[in-house]
Design an enzyme around this catalytic site. Structure first.
Site, PDB file in Angstrom:
ATOM      1  N   TYR A 173       6.437   5.037   5.742  1.00  0.00           N
ATOM      2  CA  TYR A 173       6.192   4.993   4.217  1.00  0.00           C
ATOM      3  C   TYR A 173       5.030   5.823   3.940  1.00  0.00           C
ATOM      4  CZ  TYR A 173       8.672   0.629   4.434  1.00  0.00           C
ATOM      5  OH  TYR A 173       9.838  -0.516   4.684  1.00  0.00           O
ATOM      6  N   ASP A 228      10.363 -12.688   1.991  1.00  0.00           N
ATOM      7  CA  ASP A 228      11.533 -12.058   1.393  1.00  0.00           C
ATOM      8  C   ASP A 228      12.511 -13.019   0.802  1.00  0.00           C
ATOM      9  OD1 ASP A 228      10.182  -9.834   1.446  1.00  0.00           O
ATOM     10  OD2 ASP A 228      11.403  -8.885   2.978  1.00  0.00           O
ATOM     11  N   LYS A 245       7.373   5.646  -3.374  1.00  0.00           N
ATOM     12  CA  LYS A 245       7.570   5.589  -1.896  1.00  0.00           C
ATOM     13  C   LYS A 245       8.052   6.838  -1.537  1.00  0.00           C
ATOM     14  CE  LYS A 245       7.488   0.579  -1.764  1.00  0.00           C
ATOM     15  NZ  LYS A 245       8.220  -0.652  -1.484  1.00  0.00           N
TER      16      LYS A 245
END
Length: 181
Positions: free
Chosen positions: A132, A168, A72
């Site tokens: 990103y 998450d 990334k």
């Protein structure tokens, strides 16, 4: 571009090499040749944008399992984030070590995250956006993650977590998945 290698092999902070005049500045933000010269993977399979409404928002700690492991290049385009990456390569001398870097709209720096690293960040300001460039396509069946508050990782987030996704929050602790990573 100015490549600053971190203590985690293959992870770089990338500063802009600004060419300034009365109009402002111009800088290259990505170049396959320069990335290749630093032994980095200069492939962009996808480009993503994330918007974070509230400071304290936490995203991470994300990665993809091989063979869909992803690199990334992360940049904060508005606001500010504390970006943290963790080396998940068991063969690495820096296995489970991490670095944290502030990326913000003023410094315009980027963080290159190598394959087989966990990545996450916390928004330090309201209305923070990130961009990103990702070296592999999103592969849901290869998706992985670790808890942002795993005591074994020892990550220090500067703000209380105001927003985090249920996905998450549900990631496992490292000791529960370490054999898979």
């Amino acid at each position: 571009m100015i490549f600053i290698e971190t203590n985690l092999k293959g992870a770089f902070i990338i500063e802009l090499d600004r060419k300034t005049d009365e109009r402002g500045f111009f800088a290259r933000a990505f170049c396959q040749h320069e990335f290749r010269d630093h032994d980095l993977r200069p492939v962009i399979a996808q480009a993503n944008i994330a918007s974070n409404i509230r400071k304290g928002t936490l995203r991470g700690m994300h990665f993809q399992y091989p063979p869909a492991a992803e690199s990334k290049l992360v940049r904060c385009t508005r606001g500010a984030i504390l970006d943290i990456i963790v080396d998940l390569r068991p063969e690495s001398a820096t296995y489970l070590e991490h670095i944290s870097v502030e990326l913000n709209e003023d410094n315009m720096r980027a963080l290159y995250v190598p394959e087989r690293f966990a990545h996450g960040y916390q928004a330090l300001r309201d209305n923070t956006d990130t961009s990103y460039q990702v070296g592999e396509f999103y592969t849901p069946q290869a998706e992985g993650g670790l808890r942002h508050d795993d005591p074994r990782l020892g990550l220090n987030w500067p703000l209380p977590v105001s927003v985090i996704s249920s996905k998450d929050r549900a990631f496992h602790l490292l000791h529960e998945v370490e054999d898979e990573v």
